[in-house]
Every structure is written in C-alpha cells, then in structure tokens.
Design a protein around this motif. Structure first.
Motif, PDB file in Angstrom:
ATOM      1  N   TRP A  10      78.216  53.170  54.257  1.00 45.14           N
ATOM      2  CA  TRP A  10      77.626  51.942  53.751  1.00 45.14           C
ATOM      3  C   TRP A  10      77.032  52.115  52.357  1.00 45.14           C
ATOM      4  O   TRP A  10      76.807  51.143  51.647  1.00 45.14           O
ATOM      5  N   MET A  11      76.768  53.353  51.917  1.00 42.86           N
ATOM      6  CA  MET A  11      76.149  53.570  50.608  1.00 42.86           C
ATOM      7  C   MET A  11      77.139  53.490  49.446  1.00 42.86           C
ATOM      8  O   MET A  11      76.734  53.453  48.298  1.00 42.86           O
ATOM      9  N   TYR A  12      78.422  53.455  49.748  1.00 41.99           N
ATOM     10  CA  TYR A  12      79.410  53.350  48.674  1.00 41.99           C
ATOM     11  C   TYR A  12      79.546  51.885  48.243  1.00 41.99           C
ATOM     12  O   TYR A  12      79.812  51.004  49.057  1.00 41.99           O
ATOM     13  N   ALA A  13      79.359  51.642  46.955  1.00 36.32           N
ATOM     14  CA  ALA A  13      79.399  50.273  46.426  1.00 36.32           C
ATOM     15  C   ALA A  13      80.781  49.667  46.614  1.00 36.32           C
ATOM     16  O   ALA A  13      81.790  50.344  46.442  1.00 36.32           O
ATOM     17  N   PRO A  14      80.827  48.370  46.938  1.00 38.07           N
ATOM     18  CA  PRO A  14      82.109  47.713  47.178  1.00 38.07           C
ATOM     19  C   PRO A  14      82.862  47.328  45.902  1.00 38.07           C
ATOM     20  O   PRO A  14      83.966  46.836  45.966  1.00 38.07           O
ATOM     21  N   ARG A  15      82.266  47.565  44.736  1.00 38.10           N
ATOM     22  CA  ARG A  15      82.926  47.186  43.474  1.00 38.10           C
ATOM     23  C   ARG A  15      82.522  48.167  42.390  1.00 38.10           C
ATOM     24  O   ARG A  15      81.516  48.876  42.507  1.00 38.10           O
ATOM     25  N   ALA A  21      72.687  41.861  44.215  1.00 35.23           N
ATOM     26  CA  ALA A  21      71.438  41.612  44.942  1.00 35.23           C
ATOM     27  C   ALA A  21      71.688  40.968  46.304  1.00 35.23           C
ATOM     28  O   ALA A  21      71.016  41.295  47.282  1.00 35.23           O
ATOM     29  N   ASP A  22      72.667  40.086  46.395  1.00 34.22           N
ATOM     30  CA  ASP A  22      72.940  39.409  47.661  1.00 34.22           C
ATOM     31  C   ASP A  22      73.539  40.347  48.701  1.00 34.22           C
ATOM     32  O   ASP A  22      73.518  40.038  49.897  1.00 34.22           O
ATOM     33  N   ASP A  23      74.077  41.492  48.275  1.00 35.36           N
ATOM     34  CA  ASP A  23      74.631  42.448  49.234  1.00 35.36           C
ATOM     35  C   ASP A  23      73.571  42.950  50.205  1.00 35.36           C
ATOM     36  O   ASP A  23      73.887  43.326  51.337  1.00 35.36           O
ATOM     37  N   LEU A  28      73.092  45.917  57.014  1.00 34.32           N
ATOM     38  CA  LEU A  28      72.178  46.117  58.136  1.00 34.32           C
ATOM     39  C   LEU A  28      71.774  47.579  58.273  1.00 34.32           C
ATOM     40  O   LEU A  28      70.742  47.885  58.868  1.00 34.32           O
ATOM     41  N   GLU A  29      72.575  48.490  57.716  1.00 33.66           N
ATOM     42  CA  GLU A  29      72.271  49.915  57.823  1.00 33.66           C
ATOM     43  C   GLU A  29      71.235  50.366  56.799  1.00 33.66           C
ATOM     44  O   GLU A  29      70.672  51.453  56.917  1.00 33.66           O
ATOM     45  N   ALA A  30      70.991  49.565  55.779  1.00 31.84           N
ATOM     46  CA  ALA A  30      70.034  49.955  54.736  1.00 31.84           C
ATOM     47  C   ALA A  30      68.637  50.088  55.346  1.00 31.84           C
ATOM     48  O   ALA A  30      68.238  49.280  56.186  1.00 31.84           O
ATOM     49  N   PRO A  31      67.890  51.092  54.919  1.00 31.05           N
ATOM     50  CA  PRO A  31      66.527  51.255  55.450  1.00 31.05           C
ATOM     51  C   PRO A  31      65.653  50.051  55.091  1.00 31.05           C
ATOM     52  O   PRO A  31      65.900  49.371  54.096  1.00 31.05           O
ATOM     53  N   PRO A  32      64.607  49.811  55.884  1.00 35.18           N
ATOM     54  CA  PRO A  32      63.687  48.720  55.540  1.00 35.18           C
ATOM     55  C   PRO A  32      63.094  48.936  54.146  1.00 35.18           C
ATOM     56  O   PRO A  32      62.933  50.070  53.703  1.00 35.18           O
ATOM     57  N   HIS A  33      62.790  47.862  53.480  1.00 32.13           N
ATOM     58  CA  HIS A  33      62.137  47.864  52.165  1.00 32.13           C
ATOM     59  C   HIS A  33      63.050  48.376  51.048  1.00 32.13           C
ATOM     60  O   HIS A  33      62.567  48.769  49.996  1.00 32.13           O
ATOM     61  N   THR A  34      64.373  48.352  51.258  1.00 32.13           N
ATOM     62  CA  THR A  34      65.296  48.749  50.207  1.00 32.13           C
ATOM     63  C   THR A  34      65.277  47.703  49.103  1.00 32.13           C
ATOM     64  O   THR A  34      65.344  46.503  49.364  1.00 32.13           O
ATOM     65  N   GLU A  35      65.162  48.162  47.869  1.00 35.67           N
ATOM     66  CA  GLU A  35      65.177  47.280  46.706  1.00 35.67           C
ATOM     67  C   GLU A  35      66.405  47.604  45.863  1.00 35.67           C
ATOM     68  O   GLU A  35      67.129  48.560  46.141  1.00 35.67           O
ATOM     69  N   MET A  36      66.627  46.806  44.828  1.00 34.94           N
ATOM     70  CA  MET A  36      67.765  47.036  43.946  1.00 34.94           C
ATOM     71  C   MET A  36      67.322  46.892  42.496  1.00 34.94           C
ATOM     72  O   MET A  36      66.623  45.951  42.140  1.00 34.94           O
ATOM     73  N   LEU A  37      67.728  47.866  41.690  1.00 38.83           N
ATOM     74  CA  LEU A  37      67.433  47.862  40.258  1.00 38.83           C
ATOM     75  C   LEU A  37      68.726  48.137  39.517  1.00 38.83           C
ATOM     76  O   LEU A  37      69.332  49.192  39.699  1.00 38.83           O
ATOM     77  N   HIS A  38      69.180  47.176  38.713  1.00 44.29           N
ATOM     78  CA  HIS A  38      70.424  47.303  37.941  1.00 44.29           C
ATOM     79  C   HIS A  38      71.609  47.683  38.822  1.00 44.29           C
ATOM     80  O   HIS A  38      72.444  48.503  38.444  1.00 44.29           O
ATOM     81  N   GLY A  39      71.676  47.119  40.036  1.00 48.11           N
ATOM     82  CA  GLY A  39      72.805  47.355  40.920  1.00 48.11           C
ATOM     83  C   GLY A  39      72.735  48.654  41.700  1.00 48.11           C
ATOM     84  O   GLY A  39      73.684  48.997  42.402  1.00 48.11           O
ATOM     85  N   ALA A  40      71.640  49.391  41.607  1.00 47.91           N
ATOM     86  CA  ALA A  40      71.471  50.642  42.349  1.00 47.91           C
ATOM     87  C   ALA A  40      70.349  50.471  43.366  1.00 47.91           C
ATOM     88  O   ALA A  40      69.375  49.762  43.135  1.00 47.91           O
ATOM     89  N   PHE A  41      70.494  51.136  44.501  1.00 51.03           N
ATOM     90  CA  PHE A  41      69.474  51.079  45.530  1.00 51.03           C
ATOM     91  C   PHE A  41      68.222  51.822  45.090  1.00 51.03           C
ATOM     92  O   PHE A  41      68.284  52.863  44.446  1.00 51.03           O
TER      93      PHE A  41
END
Length: 195
Positions: A10-15, A21-23, A28-41
């Motif tokens: 799930w950590m591999y970007a789809p593009r 941000a909408d991803d 659902l596998e992402a840990p709670p409180h995951t944020e995104m900065l410039h397209g990176a977790f």
C-alpha cells in the motif's frame, strides 16, 4: 544490524507524481494520523505526551463552550490544503455543519487551526504547517507551546495579500481575543487534572 524488509504494497504510490490528498480517504492500511506533504506521507513517529491530550481536550471543551451558534470545534480533523497536501490539526473551528461522513475540511471552511506542540511535531508545527496553512488561506493559526509548565498560545492571523501569517500575540496566563470569535481562556487552568 536488522534485516531490511520490503515496504508494504500500500505504500507504493499509484502514479509517478506521488500520492494525492484524496488518496488518504481510501488507504485503510495507513496508520492513524497519517498526513501528506507535497505528495509524500508524513507519519506520527511517537505518540504525544499524555499532557498534550489533556490540553487538547481542555482547549476543545473551552472553545466549544464559547463558540457562537453555527461554529463547530473539531478534534484531529484533516484539512485538505490542495491536491498534494493534507494535514491533521489538533483542533479546528469551522462554520460548516457537522457531518459524520466528512473526512476533511478545505481551507475556506476553517476559521481557526490549533496545533499543540509535542517533541515529535515541533518542527512541523513551528515551521511547516504555518507556512502551508497560510499559503492555503486559513485565516487564524494558534501554536500552543508549554513554557514553564504552562501553555502559551502563539496567535497568528493571515495577511491576505502576502498569504503569510503575522503574529497577533503571545498569550500566557490569559488569552482574550475577538477573532475569529470572542474567546477568553484561563491558560494556566487548561490541561491540569481536575480535583
């Protein structure tokens, strides 16, 4: 030396350009409180100290009690700043009606963002988030620091033409402001255990 293991699928970007941000609504596998900065977790590496949670609870309670009709206070809620940036604030105030299916707010829906600084979040809360929130147009930002065992609120307001925050005050002991709405806080009493 520990063995190197492969990243979960799930950590591999789809593009090629990374995540959007909408991803985060679908991971659902992402840990709670995951944020995104410039397209990176951006992951929360360590939980905040227990005192931070107590302070966030006390602030949420105080702000909810003073919010005018039509203003909601939300805790640990995402703000989708643009297609590649999405942060989770400790608290926010919004004039948008409560909707339990909502997964994020947009900057124009947010009246105030409050971040309570912890050792793990200090750089993001002091340097990264204020810049990104201001660029996106969030009108008010509070950074809450513990100084001499008491909370201190560093308050900022957006200067629209420059899309930068200007400081409106450093509040210790008591905070009184009329923006974004009438608020009076006994800062020394916040976050202390009730007797």
């Amino acid at each position: 030396m520990p063995a190197v293991t492969a990243l979960p699928e799930w950590m591999y970007a789809p593009r090629i350009e990374g995540w959007h941000a909408d991803d985060l609504d679908h991971l659902l596998e992402a840990p709670p409180h995951t944020e995104m900065l410039h397209g990176a977790f951006v992951f929360r590496l360590f939980p905040p100290p227990a005192g931070n949670d107590r302070l966030v609870d006390a602030l949420a309670h105080a702000l909810t009690g003073q919010a005018p009709a039509g203003v909601e206070i939300a805790r640990e809620t995402a703000i989708r700043l643009d297609t590649r940036n999405r942060f989770e604030s400790d608290l926010l105030a919004t004039a948008v009606a409560h909707d339990p299916s909502r997964t994020f707010f947009t900057p124009e829906q947010v009246l105030l963002v409050v971040e309570v600084v912890s050792p793990e979040s200090a750089y993001r809360d002091r340097m990264v988030k204020p810049r990104k929130y201001a660029e996106a147009g969030v009108a008010h930002y509070w950074r809450v620091e513990e100084e001499d065992s008491s909370p201190v609120v560093h308050a900022y307001e957006l200067d629209e033409p420059t899309r930068q925050y200007v400081p409106t005050g450093i509040h210790s002991g008591e905070l009184h402001t009329t923006r974004p709405f009438e608020i009076t806080l006994d800062l020394n009493g916040l976050g202390r255990p009730r007797r």
